[in-house]
Design a protein around this motif. Structure first.
Motif, short mmCIF file in Angstrom:
data_model
loop_
_atom_site.label_atom_id
_atom_site.label_comp_id
_atom_site.label_asym_id
_atom_site.label_seq_id
_atom_site.Cartn_x
_atom_site.Cartn_y
_atom_site.Cartn_z
N SER A 1 17.62 -17.08 -2.21
CA SER A 1 17.43 -16.10 -1.14
C SER A 1 16.63 -14.88 -1.64
O SER A 1 15.69 -14.42 -1.00
CB SER A 1 18.81 -15.68 -0.63
N HIS A 2 16.99 -14.38 -2.81
CA HIS A 2 16.28 -13.21 -3.34
C HIS A 2 14.87 -13.58 -3.80
O HIS A 2 13.93 -12.81 -3.63
CB HIS A 2 17.09 -12.59 -4.47
N ARG A 3 14.73 -14.79 -4.37
CA ARG A 3 13.38 -15.23 -4.74
C ARG A 3 12.47 -15.28 -3.51
O ARG A 3 11.29 -15.00 -3.59
CB ARG A 3 13.43 -16.65 -5.34
N TYR A 4 13.04 -15.70 -2.39
CA TYR A 4 12.28 -15.72 -1.13
C TYR A 4 11.77 -14.31 -0.82
O TYR A 4 10.59 -14.12 -0.51
CB TYR A 4 13.17 -16.21 0.01
N ILE A 5 12.66 -13.34 -0.88
CA ILE A 5 12.26 -11.97 -0.51
C ILE A 5 11.22 -11.44 -1.51
O ILE A 5 10.24 -10.81 -1.13
CB ILE A 5 13.49 -11.04 -0.44
N LEU A 6 11.42 -11.74 -2.80
CA LEU A 6 10.40 -11.33 -3.78
C LEU A 6 9.07 -12.01 -3.48
O LEU A 6 8.00 -11.41 -3.61
CB LEU A 6 10.85 -11.67 -5.21
N GLY A 7 9.16 -13.28 -3.03
CA GLY A 7 7.94 -14.02 -2.67
C GLY A 7 7.27 -13.39 -1.45
O GLY A 7 6.05 -13.23 -1.40
N LEU A 8 8.10 -13.04 -0.47
CA LEU A 8 7.56 -12.39 0.73
C LEU A 8 6.84 -11.10 0.33
O LEU A 8 5.71 -10.83 0.77
CB LEU A 8 8.72 -12.08 1.69
N TYR A 9 7.47 -10.29 -0.51
CA TYR A 9 6.85 -9.03 -0.93
C TYR A 9 5.55 -9.29 -1.71
O TYR A 9 4.57 -8.58 -1.55
CB TYR A 9 7.82 -8.21 -1.78
N ASN A 10 5.58 -10.34 -2.52
CA ASN A 10 4.39 -10.69 -3.29
C ASN A 10 3.23 -11.04 -2.35
O ASN A 10 2.10 -10.58 -2.52
CB ASN A 10 4.74 -11.85 -4.24
N LEU A 11 3.55 -11.83 -1.33
CA LEU A 11 2.51 -12.22 -0.37
C LEU A 11 2.00 -11.00 0.40
O LEU A 11 0.79 -10.82 0.59
CB LEU A 11 3.09 -13.27 0.59
N LEU A 12 2.93 -10.15 0.82
CA LEU A 12 2.52 -8.96 1.58
C LEU A 12 1.68 -8.01 0.72
O LEU A 12 0.72 -7.40 1.18
CB LEU A 12 3.74 -8.22 2.12
N GLU A 13 2.04 -7.92 -0.54
CA GLU A 13 1.29 -7.07 -1.47
C GLU A 13 -0.15 -7.57 -1.59
O GLU A 13 -1.11 -6.81 -1.47
CB GLU A 13 1.99 -7.11 -2.85
N ARG A 14 -0.27 -8.88 -1.77
CA ARG A 14 -1.61 -9.45 -1.94
C ARG A 14 -2.42 -9.31 -0.66
O ARG A 14 -3.61 -8.96 -0.69
CB ARG A 14 -1.51 -10.92 -2.35
N LEU A 15 -1.78 -9.58 0.47
CA LEU A 15 -2.50 -9.53 1.74
C LEU A 15 -2.91 -8.10 2.09
O LEU A 15 -4.05 -7.84 2.51
CB LEU A 15 -1.59 -10.10 2.83
N THR A 16 -2.00 -7.16 1.90
CA THR A 16 -2.33 -5.78 2.28
C THR A 16 -3.33 -5.17 1.28
O THR A 16 -4.14 -4.33 1.64
CB THR A 16 -1.08 -4.88 2.40
N ASP A 17 -3.30 -5.63 0.03
CA ASP A 17 -4.31 -5.17 -0.94
C ASP A 17 -5.68 -5.72 -0.60
O ASP A 17 -6.69 -5.05 -0.71
CB ASP A 17 -3.96 -5.64 -2.35
N LYS A 18 -5.68 -6.99 -0.20
CA LYS A 18 -6.96 -7.65 0.10
C LYS A 18 -7.57 -7.10 1.39
O LYS A 18 -8.79 -7.04 1.51
CB LYS A 18 -6.69 -9.16 0.23
#
Ligand code: GLA
Length: 737
Positions: free
Chosen positions: A508-525
């Motif tokens: 469950s927590h890995r999912y949320i870390l994954g979500l944040y990772n994706l959002l970080e990459r998308l919002t940076d890009k």
């Protein structure tokens, strides 16, 4: 006893005994090292200039209160001492801040003080959204604790902001041993207080009825406020406040707590037999276990602690200020937000290019600035049961793709927006045919379906890469300005077949870390894209999502009267500019209620204004009214989105609601008043303003003038005779000579 003290601007450290005093002009937070190197809590509240150890815990003889063997005494025990971060399995029988299981099966862990560092500003938390500050805006104290028997280190971080009554906290545990250990709980903070005359305020709810304000007296025992949904959820916002029994909007003490996390969370509020209160917040420890290899650390999410001595409104303003200036990292945080038209309630899944163009053109005539193409533009999505995951335009509905719609919007100087639900997958999809194993499920076992869809496992890098790829393609080809990121179900059967049996507590927590990772990459890009977060309305309205997305669809419930409560509750901590609020058609789709267009307009104008109806269906007089609403909102948008927000009358307590927005220089204000149900022979209800300059003369709706002091002390009668149900009034205040 001699005392020496070193002073940095915001954090004062004195020795003998070692004491840390975090303070600015508004707040003080004090803790220090007690006997046996235990870190004890002394005080949290209004600012004090000097701290002279007044709150050191008295030595009192307690029974059934074990003490450390080295100092065997009956007047010092962890079981009663107010602590900064209580361990587990020792003499403190209250809730532990940390639980770790060791290779020998023990779960006993108790930390002692080791050392500290102070840095200017605020370090980022690796992989997690968190508040940020420039070097001169905050200072951070990190206290290192050690557990020598268990070979662990614990780092407690405290940031105090220079100009806000705000302290943020987080915890990081590190394994120094030779073998892996399993972290089973790590609170983001724990706070003990001897105060007990407190009420607990929380925001609970359900789908389409989010963030109800609930207040109850705190009593002996344990109260848990949590989500086990893998999302912050509709039912319990990761926020609560301890307030004094007589606190109001404008008086009394309030301590607000919020977790910057979008997954399963847990707040524990415990009052022990001595009426001491402990509050903790963190990742929910149900179904949570995190392996910590030697030399590795586990970082908790950050929690925000806000103090107010002037009631709830001032607490809310501090949260708003913090979130706007130190959390929402989007370049749009401080920019006026466009007025939108969303086609969801106008067309649902049934539309074609021509119909959308007509809607866009008609919206443009009304003064609308942005068109949101909601669900249904991709795959073969004619109903909720298919195509999630297939982020490819549906050529049956839109044979020429998305670009002509986007170009059309741009030619009218409007922005173009698409809805995505990236975290989900439909069984009826190409993605499912290709990657059935990307679903969060226990292979071969029964699973739960919701809205005909399953959750993709964002803990896996290949899933995130796919989503980044697909979304980038659409963003580039359709020339998007804005994305609505939806998430329409919660996790079940939380399991990842690629992980070992003993790692399943991490999913469950890995999912949320994954979500944040994706959002970080998308919002940076794509820093120029404005993102809106949504989860069946406000099912993931939390500070973690706000870090990436500076606005949220507040609720699927667009009924103006229901929205009064929802927006009132939301404003307890989330800024007005973050709240999406739409005018929809009547009878309302969620409640069947008929409300006047004027009231629908005013309620939606109390947030980020949008329309969620088919403009082609408006009658001519309604079109004219909507045009005026939009014109009015544009003229007051800055004040509403970025002014100071004051709640005046509480829909949870009365049949009325009122709030107002005041400019920083107090030269302009707008107040809105809503009459929920009218009464015959109605008593007179005054509207008392707040936040104005008492010595300033204001014109009210250009009709008459009054001084700020009159408006704030005497007030006005807001409605005239025989106002019907759901009626409303607006008052524009302008400073005059
Ligand atoms: C959720 C959202 C709505 C809309 C629908 C589309 O319910 O909250 O605003 O986007 O999904 O399916």
């Amino acid at each position: 006893m001699t005392q020496t003290s070193t002073k940095s601007e915001l954090i004062e450290v004195s020795s003998n005994p070692l004491t840390f005093h975090l303070h600015n002009s508004q707040v003080s937070y004090v803790f220090g090292v007690e006997d046996e190197n235990v870190l004890a809590h002394h005080y949290y509240g209004n600012s004090v200039d000097h701290y002279s150890n007044l709150r050191r815990y008295p030595r009192l003889m307690r029974h059934f209160a074990p003490s450390p063997e080295e100092i065997e005494t009956r007047d010092f025990s962890l079981s009663t001492l107010p602590q900064e971060f209580p361990g587990a399995g020792g003499a403190d029988y209250r809730e532990p801040g940390i639980v770790v299981e060791f290779p020998n099966g023990s779960r006993t862990v108790n930390f002692t003080y080791d050392s500290y560092t102070i840095t200017d500003g605020k370090p980022q938390l690796a992989g997690l959204p968190a508040t940020f500050a420039q070097k001169d805006e905050a200072q951070t104290l990190t206290v290192k604790l050690v557990e020598n028997d268990a070979h662990l280190e614990l780092y407690l971080s405290y940031t105090i902001f220079r100009d806000l009554p705000v302290i943020t906290r987080s915890a990081r545990v590190k394994n120094l041993g030779q073998q892996p250990v399993q972290v089973q709980r790590l609170a983001s903070f724990s706070l003990d207080s001897p105060d007990n005359e407190l009420n607990l305020l929380q925001l609970n709810g359900r789908y389409a009825q989010e963030r109800n304000v609930t207040v109850e007296p705190l009593n002996t025992g344990i109260k848990i406020l949590d989500s086990k949904r893998g999302a912050s959820g509709h039912t319990q916002n990761p926020f609560c406040a301890l307030i004094d029994r007589h606190a109001t909007e404008f008086s009394g003490e309030a301590f607000g707590f919020c977790l910057i996390y979008s997954g399963s969370h847990k707040s524990i509020i415990q009052m022990d037999g001595y009426n001491q209160v402990r509050i903790q917040m963190g990742i929910n420890d149900q179904n949570f276990e995190w392996w910590l290899e030697p030399q590795k650390s586990f970082q908790s999410p950050e929690a925000v602690l806000v103090h107010s001595d002037q009631g709830l409104n001032s607490m809310s303003q501090s949260f708003h200020d913090l979130f706007l200036n130190h959390l929402m990292k989007s370049k749009y945080s401080h920019q006026a937000r466009p007025i939108l038209l969303n086609n969801w309630e106008a067309t649902y899944f049934n539309f074609d290019e021509k119909q959308l163009q007509d809607i866009i053109s008609s919206s443009h005539d009304l003064g609308i600035e942005m068109f949101v193409l909601d669900d249904g533009w991709f795959g073969e999505r004619d109903a909720p049961d298919s195509s999630l995951g297939d982020w490819v335009v549906d050529r049956k509905k839109l044979p020429n793709g998305l670009k002509p719609l986007s170009d059309y919007c741009h030619s009218l100087d409007m922005k173009f927006v698409l809805w995505f639900e990236p975290e989900m997958i439909s069984v009826k999809s190409k993605l499912y045919e290709d990657h059935p194993d990307w679903v969060l499920e226990i292979p071969g076992q029964r699973r739960s379906i919701d809205r005909s869809q399953f959750v993709l496992n964002l803990g896996r890098a290949e899933v995130r890469d796919y989503l980044l790829d697909r979304m980038s393609y659409i963003i580039d080809h359709a020339d998007l300005d804005y994305i609505k990121w939806d998430m329409n179900r919660n996790m079940t059967e939380v399991y990842d077949a690629k992980l070992s049996a003993s790692e399943q507590g991490e999913v469950s927590h890995r999912y949320i870390l994954g979500l944040y990772n994706l959002l970080e990459r998308l919002t940076d890009k794509y820093p120029d894209i404005l993102f809106e977060s949504c989860s069946g309305g406000g099912g993931r309205y939390d500070a973690g999502m706000l870090y990436y997305m500076p606005q949220t669809w507040t609720s699927d419930n667009t009924d103006a009267i229901a929205r009064l409560k929802i927006q009132y509750g939301t404003s307890l901590l989330y800024p007005v500019v973050s709240m999406g609020a739409h005018v929809s058609a009547v009878p309302n789709e969620q409640t069947g209620r008929m409300t006047p267009l004027r009231t629908r307009g005013l309620v939606a104008s109390s947030g980020n204004l949008g329309y969620e109806l088919n403009p082609l269906n408006l009658l001519e007089n309604e079109r004219q009214e909507v045009k005026l609403q939009i014109k009015w909102y544009k003229a007051h948008r800055h004040l509403i989105q970025f002014g100071k927000f004051y709640r005046l009358q509480n829909p949870f307590e009365t049949m009325r609601t009122a709030w107002m927005f005041v400019s920083d220089d107090k030269k302009a204000a707008v107040a809105m008043y809503f009459n929920i149900f009218s009464e015959a022979s109605s008593p007179l209800h005054m509207l008392i303003f707040v936040g104005l300059d008492p010595s300033q003369k204001y014109s009210i709706n250009g009709e008459y003038t009054a001084y700020g002091s009159e408006l704030m002390q005497i007030g006005i009668y807001p409605l005239t005779q025989n106002d019907g149900d759901f009626d409303s009034a607006v008052f524009e205040l302008k400073a005059v000579e």
